[in-house]
Design a protein around this motif. Structure first.
Motif, short mmCIF file in Angstrom:
data_model
loop_
_atom_site.label_atom_id
_atom_site.label_comp_id
_atom_site.label_asym_id
_atom_site.label_seq_id
_atom_site.Cartn_x
_atom_site.Cartn_y
_atom_site.Cartn_z
N VAL A 28 32.71 39.95 66.34
CA VAL A 28 31.31 40.03 66.72
C VAL A 28 31.01 38.95 67.75
N SER A 29 30.34 39.34 68.82
CA SER A 29 29.94 38.37 69.85
C SER A 29 28.87 37.44 69.30
N GLU A 30 29.11 36.14 69.42
CA GLU A 30 28.11 35.18 68.95
C GLU A 30 26.83 35.29 69.76
N LEU A 31 26.96 35.56 71.05
CA LEU A 31 25.79 35.65 71.93
C LEU A 31 25.00 36.93 71.70
N LEU A 32 25.68 38.06 71.67
CA LEU A 32 25.01 39.37 71.66
C LEU A 32 24.86 39.98 70.27
N LYS A 33 25.63 39.48 69.31
CA LYS A 33 25.64 40.06 67.95
C LYS A 33 26.10 41.52 67.98
N LEU A 34 27.03 41.81 68.88
CA LEU A 34 27.57 43.15 69.02
C LEU A 34 29.07 43.12 68.77
N ARG A 35 29.59 44.23 68.22
CA ARG A 35 31.02 44.41 68.04
C ARG A 35 31.45 45.64 68.84
N ILE A 36 32.64 45.60 69.42
CA ILE A 36 33.16 46.71 70.22
C ILE A 36 34.36 47.34 69.51
N ALA A 53 19.26 49.91 66.30
CA ALA A 53 18.74 49.14 65.18
C ALA A 53 19.89 48.40 64.50
N PRO A 54 19.62 47.38 63.68
CA PRO A 54 20.71 46.69 62.98
C PRO A 54 21.60 47.69 62.22
N GLY A 55 22.89 47.57 62.43
CA GLY A 55 23.84 48.47 61.77
C GLY A 55 24.13 49.75 62.52
N GLU A 56 23.31 50.09 63.53
CA GLU A 56 23.54 51.31 64.29
C GLU A 56 24.60 51.10 65.36
N ASN A 57 25.15 52.23 65.84
CA ASN A 57 26.14 52.15 66.90
C ASN A 57 25.97 53.31 67.86
N LEU A 58 26.52 53.14 69.05
CA LEU A 58 26.59 54.24 70.02
C LEU A 58 28.05 54.42 70.41
N SER A 59 28.40 55.64 70.80
CA SER A 59 29.75 55.94 71.27
C SER A 59 29.68 56.61 72.63
N TYR A 84 34.53 54.36 73.54
CA TYR A 84 34.03 53.02 73.27
C TYR A 84 32.81 53.10 72.35
N SER A 85 32.81 52.27 71.33
CA SER A 85 31.65 52.18 70.44
C SER A 85 31.08 50.76 70.47
N ILE A 86 29.77 50.67 70.50
CA ILE A 86 29.07 49.39 70.42
C ILE A 86 28.28 49.38 69.12
N ILE A 87 28.54 48.38 68.28
CA ILE A 87 27.89 48.29 66.97
C ILE A 87 26.97 47.08 66.95
N ASN A 88 25.74 47.28 66.54
CA ASN A 88 24.78 46.18 66.42
C ASN A 88 24.98 45.50 65.06
N GLU A 89 25.59 44.32 65.08
CA GLU A 89 25.85 43.56 63.86
C GLU A 89 24.78 42.50 63.60
N GLY A 90 23.72 42.51 64.42
CA GLY A 90 22.67 41.52 64.26
C GLY A 90 21.53 42.00 63.38
N ASN A 91 20.46 41.24 63.35
CA ASN A 91 19.29 41.55 62.51
C ASN A 91 18.12 42.07 63.32
N GLU A 92 18.30 42.27 64.61
CA GLU A 92 17.23 42.75 65.47
C GLU A 92 17.69 43.95 66.28
N VAL A 93 16.72 44.74 66.73
CA VAL A 93 17.04 45.87 67.61
C VAL A 93 17.56 45.34 68.94
N ARG A 94 18.63 45.96 69.43
CA ARG A 94 19.17 45.57 70.73
C ARG A 94 19.27 46.81 71.62
N LYS A 95 18.91 46.66 72.89
CA LYS A 95 19.08 47.74 73.85
C LYS A 95 20.31 47.41 74.70
N VAL A 96 21.20 48.40 74.83
CA VAL A 96 22.48 48.13 75.47
C VAL A 96 23.05 49.43 76.02
N ALA A 97 23.91 49.30 77.02
CA ALA A 97 24.63 50.45 77.57
C ALA A 97 26.11 50.11 77.66
#
Length: 285
Positions: A120-128, A267-273, A145-158
């Motif tokens: 998990v990225s310390e800066l982004l709270k994302l896992r690839i 959202a926290p725990g969600e991912n995109l592929s 490629y999958s991006i997983i939100n491992e943080g506690n806040e909603v993140r917008k990412v591509a």
């Protein structure tokens, strides 16, 4: 992990150099994520071979047709192979996030896929997560490629794939030349609705953005590398980014052919592929 399927994948399509016991010596698990130093993984399909380095950001270090290389092999941390970042770049500026771009990934297998997972990225709270597979019927390497939100806040990412090739040959994609920006920075020309650029060199770095049609191609030395991905509308791209980007490094060094997926709220725990299909074949005369 489905070991039987992974063993079949390794036996038929991959070579683990210097390792005789595949699973225990080279494949990490949640309990033992270490991978032996210097070990890369080669996946083969017919005339094609792809090399991946799980110890260096799960980077694609080589892609060959009959032993002819298409990717840049320059030395340096940001000048060779194919990597993956999150977009927009304004979220992390420079250098790239180490957990995603350069640190070791854990290697496992699921069905007929080779799977590599980052910390998990310390800066982004994302896992690839990167999944590598082959499609024999389509003669394609398929990378998801999958991006997983491992943080506690909603993140917008591509998602964002960056592939470095030698500064030579022709780059093409489907887009009106006048829509490529900044205008005139690279000398794109039009042929039947396809924009193409013949590699040149300049003393400064140059980069352009374009809204393509879901494919991007590089032709040099008698080979054509084509990548296919989901077509975006301009509104789906991350702020300040685009579906297709071309970066030309200063001098006669390397070029990055880049593609991005849709900017998505997780959202926290969600991912995109997001999937990119790689094709490499001889150029047509």
């Amino acid at each position: 992990m489905k070991k039987k399927n992974l063993i079949r994948l390794i036996a038929c399509a991959a070579v683990f150099y210097g390792v005789s016991v595949f699973l225990t010596a080279c494949v990490g698990t949640a309990d033992n994520p270490q991978i032996k130093p210097g070990k890369q993984i080669e996946m083969k399909m017919g005339d094609l071979a792809m090399m991946i380095n799980p110890e260096h950001g799960a980077r694609i270090t080589s892609f060959k047709y009959r032993n002819q290389e298409v990717l840049s092999q320059l030395e340096g941390p940001y000048s060779s192979g194919s990597t993956f970042w999150t977009s927009p770049q304004e979220d992390w500026f420079w250098p790239p996030v180490p957990e995603i771009d350069e640190d070791s990934y854990v290697v496992t297998g699921e069905d007929d896929e080779l799977v590599m997972t980052s910390r998990v990225s310390e800066l982004l709270k994302l896992r690839i997560v990167k999944r590598f597979a082959t499609d024999v019927a389509d003669n394609a390497f398929v990378i998801t490629y999958s991006i997983i939100n491992e943080g506690n806040e909603v993140r917008k990412v591509a998602p964002w794939e960056i592939t470095r090739v030698p500064n030579e040959g022709v780059i093409s994609f489907e887009a009106p030349v006048e829509s490529i920006c900044p205008a005139g920075l690279l000398d794109f020309k039009d042929k039947d609705g396809v924009a193409y650029y013949e590699a040149d060199e300049a003393p400064e770095n140059r980069k352009v953005n374009a809204d393509g049609k879901g494919w991007l191609s590089y032709e040099a030395n008698g080979l054509v590398l084509t990548k296919r991905f989901a077509d975006l509308t301009p509104e789906q791209a991350a702020p300040g980014e685009a579906e297709i980007q071309v970066y030309v490094n200063q001098g006669k060094t390397y070029i990055e052919i880049e593609s991005q997926g849709a900017y998505t709220a997780l959202a926290p725990g969600e991912n995109l592929s997001w999937t990119v299909r790689w094709y490499l074949k001889p150029a047509e005369n």
